[in-house]
Design an enzyme around this catalytic site. Structure first.
Site, PDB file in Angstrom:
ATOM      1  N   ASP A 481      39.103   9.362  38.261  1.00  0.00           N
ATOM      2  CA  ASP A 481      39.258   8.087  38.867  1.00  0.00           C
ATOM      3  C   ASP A 481      38.797   7.896  40.348  1.00  0.00           C
ATOM      4  O   ASP A 481      38.978   8.836  41.204  1.00  0.00           O
ATOM      5  CB  ASP A 481      39.477   7.205  39.030  1.00  0.00           C
ATOM      6  CG  ASP A 481      39.656   5.213  38.910  1.00  0.00           C
ATOM      7  OD1 ASP A 481      38.214   5.021  39.576  1.00  0.00           O
ATOM      8  OD2 ASP A 481      39.926   4.562  38.635  1.00  0.00           O
ATOM      9  N   ASP A 551      33.790  -1.567  35.941  1.00  0.00           N
ATOM     10  CA  ASP A 551      35.044  -2.799  35.666  1.00  0.00           C
ATOM     11  C   ASP A 551      34.597  -3.249  35.116  1.00  0.00           C
ATOM     12  O   ASP A 551      36.070  -4.257  34.416  1.00  0.00           O
ATOM     13  CB  ASP A 551      35.806  -2.292  36.546  1.00  0.00           C
ATOM     14  CG  ASP A 551      36.324  -0.800  37.202  1.00  0.00           C
ATOM     15  OD1 ASP A 551      36.713  -0.379  36.212  1.00  0.00           O
ATOM     16  OD2 ASP A 551      36.869  -0.834  38.781  1.00  0.00           O
TER      17      ASP A 551
END
Ligand code: DGJ
Length: 731
Positions: A481, A551
């Site tokens: 990430d 997301d």
């Protein structure tokens, strides 16, 4: 044998081609490389399209020439330097010792070779054998500075892709500064284009935007240090009437994960000038005598059958010749990720209950997301400390991983390697690793800071820490990430005249780190992520075969996100999860079926607390998991066609077809319901018109031609956010 690239020495014409496309340019007056043609395959170029020589006011001529009809300002070219009597946005700008930034690039020589050379330290398309592509290197030189520009063109035999990059060599005696060095320039005459790009935002990535190319310069790009959520490194130039299935379109994808720019300019003669490369914002590369600079690569394609065909070429090159992992063609596991299930609020006991349920439901992998390391209970600490959080895992991570493995699931783990928290052991030990401008307080974002990846010791430290965890935790999958963009771009390890290199050196450092980690752990499946799809680019795919798309897990939002993403990126690279309702990002409530169909249109998983679901929902998970296992190969590696655009209509539809055209899966979605709905049809594409297909639900039989030409009516449902999956089998 040069069967993909020909050089006509009499006419000084280069012709790159395969069965479908031709790309032609010539050497003209003053050693100027003149672009002639890019489009559908032509057998041979006989000189018909020589650019007419016209005396144009205010477009000057070659130095020392009396010919007023030849101007580098009007001629379509392959690559232009600043100062060459060309008023378009230049492909390259070089600041020289005397303060000038003027170049006069002239053709020097060429080389044709089989295969494709590697780009040192950079991701790029590759070949599996030397026969599947040929590479042309054209060298341009600027006599005064001694700079040489190698323009690299690789044409693939079986896919309509030409790759382009540029290598600059300083053969002179003096240091120069590259202020701009594009990977591609392409000029078009007599075309009226729309541009298609993929802008977005965090949790709203890559929604297709189409607008007409007007006068002036339009720049699509990122200066965030990453390829970004805000503007994906892709652009298409399409004829005004081009749609998904017909018409001309040129597509360009930049295989690079940092700052990029796509400049489109419509000039005084209605010619279109395109320049693609590293964004020149805060870019200045010191090129000492004897040294070289290699740009990243652009993948370009031409389609004469609309956007779908363009996407097919991109999907194929990225899936087959960018992705290198052993998982390239492997079934990607169905996972459950604990992020939206628990956020930071978990311990081993809680996670075990999710693992147990995952086992019952047939899920194949458990992914432990953020919060397992340092002393991380929220997003304010511990980045940089990749050691297990003992309070949450008293017996260590390996112990928990063993539990997951014993249940028959694979074990995945989240990292955010490029970041540092003030509250971390790493910062206390090495404050100099944090990227910041001397004398200024760096700007936080998500209360975290960026590590200076231009420093070798930082890369070594991260490699050491990550390797230790991957070994000890017997990890099968990593989610990599990155939750902020770069600011305070400065490296204390570089002299002041090299600070303009930091943005690019950061990306090179990241590539080096990913290369080391992924080669040391070839059995680990890696998934890229940057707050969702903030670094969803072809460069990243070279290291990590799949990327977390967004997301935003809301099924309706995902329609536009996944639709836009599919313009360039293959389904095997695109991940999607079913999450809880009301959705955590939008508050929307959609049915389990709709959430399932949106997520099953990609690499599939769940992101919710399986232990908190009703029995009815659990039964649906079981069904979805079983169904996805059946269609997984088709979804992940079949041919993908977009049928209806959620950007233009209240519906979305897309389909997957196997290579032999016998297996078909169609997903249709309707966003809003209406009291008096107009009837709509879905027509399929890419089937065998001669073959009969059975609808696996109703067992009705249809001809392939019938499904493509007549189609079928969409169901009328008096409910918002509905969806249907159709499966057909050739009989
Ligand atoms: C952003 C990612 O996209 C999410 O899926 C999750 O991993 C969080 N970061 C964790 O901080």
């Amino acid at each position: 044998m040069n069967d993909l690239i020909e050089f006509d020495s009499k006419r000084q014409v280069f012709h790159l081609h395969n069965r479908n496309i031709s790309y032609i340019f010539s050497v003209e007056e003053g050693g100027t490389l003149c672009h002639l043609y890019f489009g559908r395959r032509v057998q041979k170029y006989h000189g018909e399209l020589k650019y007419p020589r016209v005396d144009r006011g205010f477009s000057g001529n070659l130095p020392g020439s009396l010919d007023r009809t030849f101007s580098r300002d009007t001629l379509p070219k392959e690559y232009s330097g600043a100062g060459e009597m060309d008023y378009h946005t230049p492909a390259t700008i070089v600041r020289q010792e005397n303060g000038s930034n003027s170049l006069m690039l002239k053709y020097k020589n060429y080389k044709i070779e089989d295969g494709k050379p590697k780009l040192e330290g950079l991701p790029a398309a590759y070949v599996e054998n030397e026969k599947e592509a040929q590479t042309l290197t054209i060298t341009l030189e600027d006599e005064l500075t001694g700079l040489e520009y190698d323009l690299l063109y690789t044409v693939y035999r079986d896919v309509s892709i030409i790759t382009r990059s540029v290598k600059v060599r300083n053969t002179g005696k003096k240091t120069v500064f590259l202020e701009k060095v594009a990977s591609l320039q392409l000029d078009f005459v007599d075309r009226d284009f729309d541009s298609i790009c993929l802008p977005g935002a965090h949790a709203n990535e890559r929604h297709l935007e189409r607008s007409s190319v007007g006068y002036g310069i339009q720049k699509f790009g990122s200066i965030r240090g990453t390829s970004s959520h805000q503007m994906n490194p892709f652009l298409a130039l399409a004829d005004r009437k081009t749609d998904e299935f017909s018409g001309d379109v040129y597509g360009f994808a930049f295989a690079y994960s940092g700052n990029h720019s796509f400049e489109v300019e419509k000039d005084q003669l209605d010619q279109t000038h395109l320049v693609i490369g590293i964004n020149d914002y805060n870019f200045s590369w010191k090129l000492d005598a004897g040294s070289e600079f290699q740009t990243p690569e652009v993948l370009m394609t031409y389609s004469d059958q609309g956007l779908n065909k363009m996407s097919q070429a991109f999907h194929e090159i990225i899936r087959e010749r960018i992705v290198r992992s052993k998982f390239k063609h492997a079934d990607r596991p169905i996972l459950v990720n604990n992020w939206e299930a628990t956020y930071f609020d978990f311990n081993e006991e809680k996670l075990k209950t999710i693992v147990d349920e995952a086992e019952n439901l047939g899920i194949e992998m458990f992914v432990l997301d953020d919060g397992w390391f340092g002393h991380r209970n929220d997003d304010n600490s511990s980045l940089g400390d990749w050691t297990v959080y003992k309070e949450k895992f008293p017996s260590g991570l390996g112990h928990f991983a063993d539990y997951v493995h014993e249940k028959g699931l694979k074990f995945g783990l989240w990292f955010e390697p490029e970041m540092i928290s003030y509250d971390s052991e790493l910062y206390r030990k090495h404050p100099e690793y944090l990227m910041q401008v001397p004398g200024r307080r760096p700007s936080p974002s998500r209360n975290q800071y960026v590590l200076d990846l231009t420093r070798k010791e930082v890369i070594d430290d991260l490699f050491g820490q990550i390797s230790k965890v991957l070994k000890e935790g017997s990890v099968d999958y990593v989610k990599w990430d990155m939750n902020r963009h770069l600011s305070d771009v400065y490296s204390a390890s570089l002299p002041k005249d090299r600070q303009g290199e930091v943005y690019h050196r950061y990306v090179l450092g990241l590539y080096e780190l990913m290369e080391r980690v992924t080669s040391a752990f070839p059995d680990v499946l890696f998934e890229g992520c940057s707050g969702g799809g903030g670094r969803f680019d072809a460069g990243f795919a070279y290291y990590m075969p799949q990327i977390w798309t967004s997301d935003n897990t809301d099924a309706v939002s995902r329609l536009t996100i996944q639709y836009g993403t599919s313009l360039v990126y293959p389904i095997s690279m695109t991940t999607a999860h079913v999450s809880a309702i009301p959705n955590h990002q939008t508050g929307r409530k959609t049915s389990f079926e709709t959430r399932g169909n949106a997520a099953m249109s990609a690499v599939f998983g769940y992101e919710l607390d399986l232990t908190k679901m009703s029995q009815e929902d659990k039964d649906q998970v079981k069904e979805q998991v079983a169904c996805y296992k059946e269609i997984r190969k088709l979804i992940q590696y079949g041919n993908f066609y977009r049928l209806k655009s959620p950007v233009e209509t209240n519906q979305a539809a897309w389909m997957f077809v196997s290579d032999d055209k016998r297996d078909v899966c169609v997903m249709t979605f309707q966003v809003l319901a209406f009291a008096q709905p107009c009837l709509t049809k879905t027509k399929l594409f890419g089937l065998d018109p001669e073959l009969e297909y059975e609808n696996l639900e109703t067992h009705e039989i249809f001809g392939g031609d019938e499904l493509m030409e007549l189609g079928f009516y969409d169901p009328i449902v008096h409910q918002d956010y509905t969806s249907k999956m159709y499966r057909f089998k050739g009989i």
